[in-house]
Design an enzyme around this catalytic site. Structure first.
Site, PDB file in Angstrom:
ATOM      1  N   HIS A 120       0.816  -1.218   0.000  1.00 50.51           N
ATOM      2  CA  HIS A 120       0.000   0.000   0.000  1.00 50.51           C
ATOM      3  C   HIS A 120       0.847   1.264   0.000  1.00 50.51           C
ATOM      4  O   HIS A 120       1.894   1.355   0.626  1.00 50.51           O
ATOM      5  CB  HIS A 120      -0.921   0.011   1.216  1.00 50.51           C
ATOM      6  N   ASP A 121       0.394   2.241  -0.776  1.00 47.84           N
ATOM      7  CA  ASP A 121       0.933   3.601  -0.787  1.00 47.84           C
ATOM      8  C   ASP A 121       2.369   3.692  -1.303  1.00 47.84           C
ATOM      9  O   ASP A 121       3.022   4.721  -1.129  1.00 47.84           O
ATOM     10  CB  ASP A 121       0.844   4.240   0.611  1.00 47.84           C
ATOM     11  N   GLY A 138       5.070  -1.158   2.897  1.00 46.65           N
ATOM     12  CA  GLY A 138       4.269   0.024   2.622  1.00 46.65           C
ATOM     13  C   GLY A 138       5.075   1.296   2.480  1.00 46.65           C
ATOM     14  O   GLY A 138       6.090   1.504   3.139  1.00 46.65           O
TER      15      GLY A 138
END
Length: 256
Positions: A120-121, A138
């Site tokens: 994520h991200d 992440g």
């Protein structure tokens, strides 16, 4: 006109451009968008929140815009943005964003090899080659034209500079500055990426300046002192300024 296998599922709310090929057993969820001329081979999953550009080829078993593997994720309406001309090989997984940034980004003209994971991200630049089974935690940032070998493990929040070459099987929790080779065990600075820079058209003068910048940087025990040595002794070309800015903005410290 899109070619969609009768054995594929495309949600009626999904937005597809033109001339896409959707193979058998693919699944395309709602709240997804895809441009033109993409090829999804069999058994590809495009999850909620995917935004896919043009001319990408996605191989069997890949799953894009997956729910983040983050216990803080509470179902926020986030996305996974993928650019153009990417080759996304078998069993690649890319998570969508969380409330932290809202978006996971993969740029254009990348080769993402089999079984690698982008959490994520993360923000992956353009022109990168990422080897089999490499894993990004992440919010990792990868600048353009990085070459990362197989089975490399990256800690969350780190940054990887452009034009690097990273040895297979490495792991790091520190930032990797641009233009270098990172390798050995434990991972450390192993010289500049001479062959890679030549292949990318860097002049001998520029390569020499990059080499001198790292010689000066690593000659000091304190990075700030190394930066001052670079400023005093080298012209502030775009390449040298990139190195300076990268080191000064590093939050996790850079490899030595």
């Amino acid at each position: 006109m899109n070619q969609i296998s009768p054995f594929a599922f495309v949600h009626p709310e999904a937005k597809l451009g033109d001339n896409n090929i959707i193979g058998p057993f693919c699944f395309i969820d709602k709240n997804t968008e895809m441009g033109d001329n993409n090829v999804l081979q069999n058994s590809v999953t495009i999850n909620y929140g995917a935004r896919i550009g043009n001319n990408n080829e996605i191989f069997p078993g890949a799953s894009l815009s997956t729910k983040p593997q983050d216990l803080k994720f509470q179902g926020e309406d986030t996305i996974c943005q993928i650019g153009d001309n990417n080759s996304i090989r078998e069993n690649v997984t890319i998570s969508r964003g969380t409330a932290s940034k809202g978006t996971t980004v993969v740029g254009s003209n990348n080769l993402l090899m089999e079984n690698m994971h982008i959490a994520h991200d993360c923000v992956i630049g353009n022109g990168c080659i990422i080897g089999n089974s490499t894993k990004f935690a992440g919010e990792v940032v990868v600048d353009d034209n990085a070459i990362i070998s197989a089975t490399v493990l990256f800690h969350q929040f780190i940054r990887i500079g452009g034009y690097v070459m990273i040895q297979g099987g490495s792991r790091t929790s520190q930032d990797i500055p641009p233009y270098i080779i990172a390798g050995k065990e434990p991972i450390r600075y192993a010289g500049i990426n001479l062959i890679g820079l030549r292949r990318r058209g860097f002049s001998n003068e520029t390569i020499t300046q990059i080499h001198d910048a790292y010689r000066l940087l690593y000659s000091k025990g304190v990075m700030a002192e190394g930066i001052e040595e670079i400023k005093r002794n080298l012209p502030l070309t775009p390449e040298i300024q990139y190195i300076i800015d990268f080191v000064q903005s590093s939050k996790r410290g850079i490899l030595r």
